[in-house]
Design a protein around this motif. Structure first.
Motif, PDB file in Angstrom:
ATOM      1  N   ALA A 126       0.826  -1.207   0.000  1.00  0.00           N
ATOM      2  CA  ALA A 126       0.000   0.000   0.000  1.00  0.00           C
ATOM      3  C   ALA A 126       0.861   1.258   0.000  1.00  0.00           C
ATOM      4  O   ALA A 126       0.562   2.237  -0.706  1.00  0.00           O
ATOM      5  N   LYS A 127       1.952   1.252   0.766  1.00  0.00           N
ATOM      6  CA  LYS A 127       2.854   2.409   0.779  1.00  0.00           C
ATOM      7  C   LYS A 127       3.547   2.571  -0.574  1.00  0.00           C
ATOM      8  O   LYS A 127       3.770   3.699  -1.038  1.00  0.00           O
ATOM      9  N   ALA A 128       3.890   1.464  -1.207  1.00  0.00           N
ATOM     10  CA  ALA A 128       4.497   1.535  -2.537  1.00  0.00           C
ATOM     11  C   ALA A 128       3.509   2.096  -3.554  1.00  0.00           C
ATOM     12  O   ALA A 128       3.867   2.927  -4.405  1.00  0.00           O
ATOM     13  N   ALA A 129       2.258   1.655  -3.480  1.00  0.00           N
ATOM     14  CA  ALA A 129       1.228   2.167  -4.387  1.00  0.00           C
ATOM     15  C   ALA A 129       1.000   3.663  -4.171  1.00  0.00           C
ATOM     16  O   ALA A 129       0.806   4.422  -5.129  1.00  0.00           O
ATOM     17  N   ALA A 130       1.032   4.086  -2.905  1.00  0.00           N
ATOM     18  CA  ALA A 130       0.869   5.506  -2.593  1.00  0.00           C
ATOM     19  C   ALA A 130       1.975   6.326  -3.244  1.00  0.00           C
ATOM     20  O   ALA A 130       1.731   7.380  -3.843  1.00  0.00           O
ATOM     21  N   GLU A 131       3.216   5.857  -3.115  1.00  0.00           N
ATOM     22  CA  GLU A 131       4.337   6.561  -3.742  1.00  0.00           C
ATOM     23  C   GLU A 131       4.166   6.663  -5.255  1.00  0.00           C
ATOM     24  O   GLU A 131       4.392   7.729  -5.850  1.00  0.00           O
ATOM     25  N   THR A 132       3.780   5.563  -5.869  1.00  0.00           N
ATOM     26  CA  THR A 132       3.608   5.553  -7.318  1.00  0.00           C
ATOM     27  C   THR A 132       2.574   6.586  -7.749  1.00  0.00           C
ATOM     28  O   THR A 132       2.787   7.346  -8.705  1.00  0.00           O
ATOM     29  N   ALA A 133       1.457   6.636  -7.030  1.00  0.00           N
ATOM     30  CA  ALA A 133       0.402   7.595  -7.362  1.00  0.00           C
ATOM     31  C   ALA A 133       0.877   9.029  -7.167  1.00  0.00           C
ATOM     32  O   ALA A 133       0.691   9.883  -8.042  1.00  0.00           O
ATOM     33  N   VAL A 134       1.504   9.299  -6.026  1.00  0.00           N
ATOM     34  CA  VAL A 134       1.949  10.658  -5.723  1.00  0.00           C
ATOM     35  C   VAL A 134       2.949  11.148  -6.760  1.00  0.00           C
ATOM     36  O   VAL A 134       2.860  12.275  -7.261  1.00  0.00           O
ATOM     37  N   ARG A 135       3.911  10.322  -7.108  1.00  0.00           N
ATOM     38  CA  ARG A 135       4.952  10.739  -8.045  1.00  0.00           C
ATOM     39  C   ARG A 135       4.393  10.921  -9.459  1.00  0.00           C
ATOM     40  O   ARG A 135       4.891  11.759 -10.224  1.00  0.00           O
ATOM     41  N   ALA A 136       3.373  10.142  -9.807  1.00  0.00           N
ATOM     42  CA  ALA A 136       2.753  10.302 -11.124  1.00  0.00           C
ATOM     43  C   ALA A 136       1.911  11.577 -11.188  1.00  0.00           C
ATOM     44  O   ALA A 136       1.907  12.288 -12.198  1.00  0.00           O
ATOM     45  N   ILE A 137       1.209  11.866 -10.103  1.00  0.00           N
ATOM     46  CA  ILE A 137       0.331  13.040 -10.059  1.00  0.00           C
ATOM     47  C   ILE A 137       1.139  14.326  -9.948  1.00  0.00           C
ATOM     48  O   ILE A 137       0.827  15.327 -10.600  1.00  0.00           O
ATOM     49  N   ASP A 138       2.176  14.294  -9.101  1.00  0.00           N
ATOM     50  CA  ASP A 138       2.968  15.504  -8.852  1.00  0.00           C
ATOM     51  C   ASP A 138       4.455  15.168  -8.823  1.00  0.00           C
ATOM     52  O   ASP A 138       5.010  14.879  -7.763  1.00  0.00           O
ATOM     53  N   PRO A 139       5.120  15.207  -9.966  1.00  0.00           N
ATOM     54  CA  PRO A 139       6.557  14.893 -10.012  1.00  0.00           C
ATOM     55  C   PRO A 139       7.406  15.840  -9.170  1.00  0.00           C
ATOM     56  O   PRO A 139       8.547  15.514  -8.833  1.00  0.00           O
ATOM     57  N   GLY A 140       6.876  16.991  -8.801  1.00  0.00           N
ATOM     58  CA  GLY A 140       7.620  17.939  -7.979  1.00  0.00           C
ATOM     59  C   GLY A 140       7.493  17.705  -6.492  1.00  0.00           C
ATOM     60  O   GLY A 140       8.122  18.419  -5.696  1.00  0.00           O
ATOM     61  N   ALA A 141       6.710  16.712  -6.106  1.00  0.00           N
ATOM     62  CA  ALA A 141       6.508  16.434  -4.679  1.00  0.00           C
ATOM     63  C   ALA A 141       7.764  15.832  -4.059  1.00  0.00           C
ATOM     64  O   ALA A 141       8.532  15.117  -4.717  1.00  0.00           O
ATOM     65  N   ALA A 142       7.980  16.123  -2.778  1.00  0.00           N
ATOM     66  CA  ALA A 142       9.013  15.444  -1.994  1.00  0.00           C
ATOM     67  C   ALA A 142       8.371  14.235  -1.329  1.00  0.00           C
ATOM     68  O   ALA A 142       7.331  14.357  -0.669  1.00  0.00           O
ATOM     69  N   VAL A 143       8.971  13.061  -1.510  1.00  0.00           N
ATOM     70  CA  VAL A 143       8.450  11.811  -0.952  1.00  0.00           C
ATOM     71  C   VAL A 143       9.455  11.292   0.061  1.00  0.00           C
ATOM     72  O   VAL A 143      10.558  10.876  -0.302  1.00  0.00           O
ATOM     73  N   VAL A 144       9.081  11.351   1.331  1.00  0.00           N
ATOM     74  CA  VAL A 144       9.988  11.034   2.432  1.00  0.00           C
ATOM     75  C   VAL A 144       9.790   9.594   2.882  1.00  0.00           C
ATOM     76  O   VAL A 144       8.710   9.229   3.348  1.00  0.00           O
ATOM     77  N   ARG A 145      10.835   8.799   2.751  1.00  0.00           N
ATOM     78  CA  ARG A 145      10.815   7.442   3.292  1.00  0.00           C
ATOM     79  C   ARG A 145      11.468   7.469   4.669  1.00  0.00           C
ATOM     80  O   ARG A 145      12.620   7.867   4.811  1.00  0.00           O
ATOM     81  N   THR A 146      10.728   7.037   5.666  1.00  0.00           N
ATOM     82  CA  THR A 146      11.266   7.058   7.021  1.00  0.00           C
ATOM     83  C   THR A 146      11.127   5.690   7.665  1.00  0.00           C
ATOM     84  O   THR A 146      10.670   4.727   7.036  1.00  0.00           O
ATOM     85  N   SER A 147      11.525   5.584   8.930  1.00  0.00           N
ATOM     86  CA  SER A 147      11.558   4.306   9.627  1.00  0.00           C
ATOM     87  C   SER A 147      10.740   4.405  10.912  1.00  0.00           C
ATOM     88  O   SER A 147       9.802   5.203  10.988  1.00  0.00           O
ATOM     89  N   LEU A 148      11.095   3.609  11.915  1.00  0.00           N
ATOM     90  CA  LEU A 148      10.377   3.659  13.190  1.00  0.00           C
ATOM     91  C   LEU A 148      10.508   5.051  13.793  1.00  0.00           C
ATOM     92  O   LEU A 148      11.612   5.577  13.916  1.00  0.00           O
TER      93      LEU A 148
END
Length: 268
Positions: A126-148
């Motif tokens: 689900a998180k991977a799908a979210a990233e794919t959608a966000v990057r396709a919709i807005d290539p200028g978005a910052a997508v932060v991958r974080t941990s615990l």
């Protein structure tokens, strides 16, 4: 700066909202359940695309920070992220989307910022799908991958306390790179003000097992480590990635915020 924090009743979202307000920004926070104290708060169901669009059009933010997720709900985690991205793009708002190391499958070597997702369970997918959608919709978005995410009120710290009291078990075979909630929030707000586009690992420099995190919590708070209950994901039959180390070198060179390691954070 007018910023909309989607998911401001959550642990990270609430800290992002409070720290944005402390900068003198105009902050609107959304919630579905829970409370958002001392903020202009609006209830929002991110799975309702029309409602998301209407709220963003009403608020007209300069930037949107998207933090909502639900561990066992694809529509919130994936579809909700897409709805927020569409609405932000429609008003020309800067978007910072919060993702997770859960989308990686696990390996002994660290993951770089641009490594492709290899999810092994539903939440990671689900998180991977979210990233794919966000990057396709807005290539200028910052997508932060974080941990615990750790800090006062963290579910991770409470889980450690529960394991030290024998009420839960911490796995010895799951490694992550915990990050302090305030460090992460400050990094997010730096990205709000900037122009960075694409994937960015934002996590602590220390890779520790969940069991080791429990020992650090015991030392920090003076709890009896002898009572720590441990197990392994393999023995319990939990399907989750094992070793997931995020290499946050790029973030360290890009941001002013210093991402502290969990050993430093929990030092006595």
């Amino acid at each position: 700066m007018r910023v909309l924090v989607v998911g401001a009743s959550g642990f990270l979202g609430s800290v992002v909202a409070r720290r944005a307000a402390s900068l003198g920004w105009s902050v609107v926070g959304t919630y579905y359940s829970g409370v958002v104290p001392e903020l202009d708060a609006r209830r929002l169901d991110v799975t309702d695309r029309a409602a998301v669009g209407a709220l963003v059009a009403e608020v007209r933010p300069d930037a949107v920070v998207s933090t909502p997720y639900r561990y066992d709900d694809w529509t919130v985690t994936a579809d909700g992220a897409a709805h927020v991205a569409v609405a932000a793009a429609e008003v020309g708002a800067r978007l910072v989307h919060l993702s997770s190391d859960a989308l990686h499958g696990g390996r002994p070597t660290p993951y770089l910022d641009d490594d492709v997702p290899t999810p092994v369970y539903a939440y990671g997918a689900a998180k991977a799908a979210a990233e794919t959608a966000v990057r396709a919709i807005d290539p200028g978005a910052a997508v932060v991958r974080t941990s615990l995410i750790v800090g006062e009120g963290s579910k991770q710290i409470q889980l450690c306390r529960d394991a030290l009291a024998g009420r839960a078990a911490l796995f010895t075979d799951e490694l992550r790179c915990p990050v302090d909630v305030t460090d992460l929030a400050d990094a997010v707000l730096e990205l709000v003000e900037g122009t960075y586009a694409g994937l960015l690992n934002v996590a602590g420099p220390d890779a520790v097992s969940r069991a080791e995190l429990g020992l650090l919590v015991a030392e920090r708070f003076g709890l009896d480590a002898a009572g720590l209950k441990t197990s392994t994901a393999v023995d319990v039959g939990v399907v989750r990635p094992a070793e997931v180390r995020l290499d946050s070198t790029r973030a360290a060179s890009l941001l002013r915020t210093r991402l502290r390691g969990v050993r430093e954070l929990l030092a006595v």
